[in-house]
Design an enzyme around this catalytic site. Structure first.
Site, PDB file in Angstrom:
ATOM      1  N   ASP A 232       0.831  -1.187   0.000  1.00 54.40           N
ATOM      2  CA  ASP A 232       0.000   0.000   0.000  1.00 54.40           C
ATOM      3  C   ASP A 232       0.873   1.246   0.000  1.00 54.40           C
ATOM      4  O   ASP A 232       2.105   1.164   0.008  1.00 54.40           O
ATOM      5  CB  ASP A 232      -0.954  -0.002   1.201  1.00 54.40           C
ATOM      6  CG  ASP A 232      -0.209  -0.011   2.541  1.00 54.40           C
ATOM      7  OD1 ASP A 232       1.035   0.003   2.532  1.00 54.40           O
ATOM      8  OD2 ASP A 232      -0.877  -0.056   3.580  1.00 54.40           O
ATOM      9  N   GLY A 235      -0.603   5.553   3.332  1.00 47.82           N
ATOM     10  CA  GLY A 235      -1.554   6.571   3.752  1.00 47.82           C
ATOM     11  C   GLY A 235      -2.501   6.121   4.843  1.00 47.82           C
ATOM     12  O   GLY A 235      -2.813   6.892   5.756  1.00 47.82           O
ATOM     13  N   PHE A 236      -2.981   4.876   4.779  1.00 49.94           N
ATOM     14  CA  PHE A 236      -3.951   4.408   5.771  1.00 49.94           C
ATOM     15  C   PHE A 236      -3.379   4.503   7.173  1.00 49.94           C
ATOM     16  O   PHE A 236      -4.020   5.015   8.094  1.00 49.94           O
ATOM     17  CB  PHE A 236      -4.346   2.956   5.461  1.00 49.94           C
ATOM     18  CG  PHE A 236      -5.334   2.378   6.443  1.00 49.94           C
ATOM     19  CD1 PHE A 236      -6.688   2.582   6.294  1.00 49.94           C
ATOM     20  CD2 PHE A 236      -4.903   1.625   7.527  1.00 49.94           C
ATOM     21  CE1 PHE A 236      -7.604   2.059   7.197  1.00 49.94           C
ATOM     22  CE2 PHE A 236      -5.801   1.093   8.445  1.00 49.94           C
ATOM     23  CZ  PHE A 236      -7.161   1.315   8.274  1.00 49.94           C
ATOM     24  N   ASP A 432      -7.967  -8.172   1.329  1.00 53.76           N
ATOM     25  CA  ASP A 432      -6.934  -8.369   2.339  1.00 53.76           C
ATOM     26  C   ASP A 432      -7.460  -8.044   3.714  1.00 53.76           C
ATOM     27  O   ASP A 432      -8.359  -7.216   3.875  1.00 53.76           O
ATOM     28  CB  ASP A 432      -5.713  -7.491   2.038  1.00 53.76           C
ATOM     29  CG  ASP A 432      -5.982  -6.022   2.360  1.00 53.76           C
ATOM     30  OD1 ASP A 432      -5.720  -5.594   3.504  1.00 53.76           O
ATOM     31  OD2 ASP A 432      -6.478  -5.304   1.471  1.00 53.76           O
TER      32      ASP A 432
END
Length: 519
Positions: A232, A235-236, A432
């Site tokens: 990823d 950001g999360f 996921d």
């Protein structure tokens, strides 16, 4: 780097790096207004200079501090007087430093507060015509083997072909946060049926750093991993560092929020969000780290995963519609910058766009329509998915038909058994979650007839298999009950392996049911 490039000292090399960065920034600004093709040589030169700096000093290059007001004025005056020719080697080093952007002091009071905004937070992202048209990739391909004929079903069986193997869809993707599945090694992961693994760029930025992974040969060599990997943007996790506000509330995709700050130097926190990117404090050593669309992509290039994700903003569930629309536009502008950086050096990696808009259907439509017009290789469904499973399913039923049918999609952060069984008929390809391995470590074993809490005393003398309906690890419930009660580390390994086997067999059964048009 060209053979005639002069050797640098530490000081002149820093100046050359900043000059190259300024040239690249100007070129990208020109691309945004003219639609011309972005020069890749500028990025290659910048990367080469940074690599030379790391080799010379033994550390990664970081931008110079702002300095005093007088120093900034002098630097700006020097830049104004300097030649606009980016390759001018005769310019003094003092004139090559990149002009620092004007930013407010770091904000730590909450999500988005005192964060700098663009002049128009509703500004549209670059037009699709400023990007090249999407063309099939020789290194990444998605094929649909069967579409369910059951009335009302959008379920499909497919295969994603990557440089590191094939991924059967619909499929479960376990999460290895720090380039490792907790308590499960590579051999056990393969035996459990893992084909695609998720790794978190944020945690790998903090430690060991992308440069270490690059020197190891990428994540596959670093981990000794043989299957495909998706990373990823980071950001999360970064936006989850913000202090809780009234805009936070119960939602399907939970985020580990900081409840309070003790003021310690090493406390992780989100410091600033603006058009340029985000700034956060490392939980590892307290260092300040800047995450931009470009740096996120370059970090994932160093990690060398098979599928990468552009930087996006993640607002809480209860924000106003106006603030949510601003976030969607910002994410689109960030993702456009990410995509440009990726296309300069694809490196046999596919990039998935992230569709945003919260639970607002029209914003989701706007996001899907813009992103599908760009040359992304697949689509991830991100942002807030609602307060519960029912709201998530309503959203997905609306959104999935808007995504390109010929490209794969991925549901971010949701993959418990009940949700997996609910979203597959809607057309989700991969999903996921760390849920199956996390609940295993806490004593919950997934089984065909329902999950069991292995710590309960009724399993003390239960010498049967973990799941009588699913061939899994060769140990009894009584043995895992004993390991759990005694806090044996082996319990976490066996329980995690069992839950991964269960999830992968559940997905395989669903693929077989789709082939028979039963789902």
């Amino acid at each position: 780097m060209d053979d005639d490039t002069p050797k640098h000292t530490r000081t002149t090399l820093r100046a050359a790096i900043v000059e190259a960065g300024e040239c690249l920034r100007r070129a990208r600004a020109a691309v945004a207004t003219s639609g011309e093709e972005e020069p890749a040589l500028l990025l290659e030169r910048l990367l080469a200079l940074k690599e030379e700096y790391a080799s010379l000093t033994g550390e990664e290059f970081r931008k110079p501090a702002k300095g005093s007001k007088r120093e900034r004025v002098q630097r700006q005056s020097s830049e104004a007087a300097a030649s606009t020719t980016c390759g001018d080697a005769e310019r003094p080093a003092a004139e090559r430093f990149e002009r620092p952007s004007k930013r407010k002091k770091p904000a730590t009071s909450g999500w988005g507060k005192e964060a700098e905004a663009p002049s128009d937070p509703m500004a549209l992202p670059p037009p699709p015509l400023s990007f090249p048209a999407w063309t099939p990739r020789s290194y990444f391909r998605f094929e649909v083997l069967h579409r369910s004929r059951k009335p009302g079903s959008r379920a499909r069986v497919g295969r994603i072909h990557t440089p590191h193997g094939t991924v059967d869809t619909p499929g479960f993707v376990p999460v290895g946060t720090n380039a490792a599945l907790k308590a499960v090694d590579e051999r056990q992961s393969r035996e459990a049926g893992t084909q695609l693994m998720f790794c978190n760029t944020y945690h790998l930025l903090v430690h060991p750093g992308p440069e270490v992974v690059r020197k190891a040969g990428g994540l596959h060599a670093f981990m000794n991993h043989q299957g495909a990997i998706i990373t990823d943007s980071g950001g999360f996790q970064v936006f989850s560092l913000a202090e809780p506000t009234d805009e936070d509330g119960p939602e399907m995709k939970s985020r580990a929020k900081r409840v309070s700050s003790d003021g310690s130097k090493n406390s992780a926190s989100l410091l600033r969000i603006n058009e340029h990117g985000a700034v956060f404090r490392s939980y590892h050593d307290g260092a300040t780290i800047e995450l931009t669309p470009e740096s996120s992509v370059l970090a994932q290039k160093a990690l060398a995963s098979d599928i990468i994700i552009p930087l996006d903003e993640l607002p809480p569930y209860h924000v106003s519609r106006e603030r949510l629309q601003q976030s969607v536009r910002l994410s689109h502008r960030w993702m456009a910058r990410s995509l440009r950086t990726h296309l300069e050096r694809p490196q046999q990696q596919a990039m998935y766009a992230v569709v945003h808009g919260g639970t607002e259907q029209e914003l989701r439509r706007e996001s899907a329509e813009y992103l599908r017009s760009l040359p992304f290789d697949g689509f991830a469904i991100g942002g807030s998915l609602g307060k519960d499973r029912a709201e998530m399913l309503e959203l997905l039923e609306f959104l999935l038909p808007l995504l390109p049918d010929e490209k794969p999609n991925h549901l971010l952060g949701i993959a418990d058994p009940e949700s997996a069984q609910a979203v597959v008929p809607l057309g989700v390809d991969t999903m996921d979650s760390c849920n199956p391995t996390r609940v295993a470590r806490h004593g919950l074993l997934l089984c065909t007839d329902g999950a069991i809490k292995i710590k309960q005393s009724r399993f003390r003398e239960d010498f049967g298999p973990i799941d009588p309906c699913c061939e899994t690890i060769a140990h009894t419930r009584a043995y895992l009950h004993h390991l759990f009660k005694q806090h044996e580390p082996l319990y976490m390994t066996l329980a995690s392996q069992h839950n991964m086997i269960y999830m992968n067999k559940l997905m395989a059964q669903m693929r077989e049911s789709i082939m028979r048009d039963e789902i």
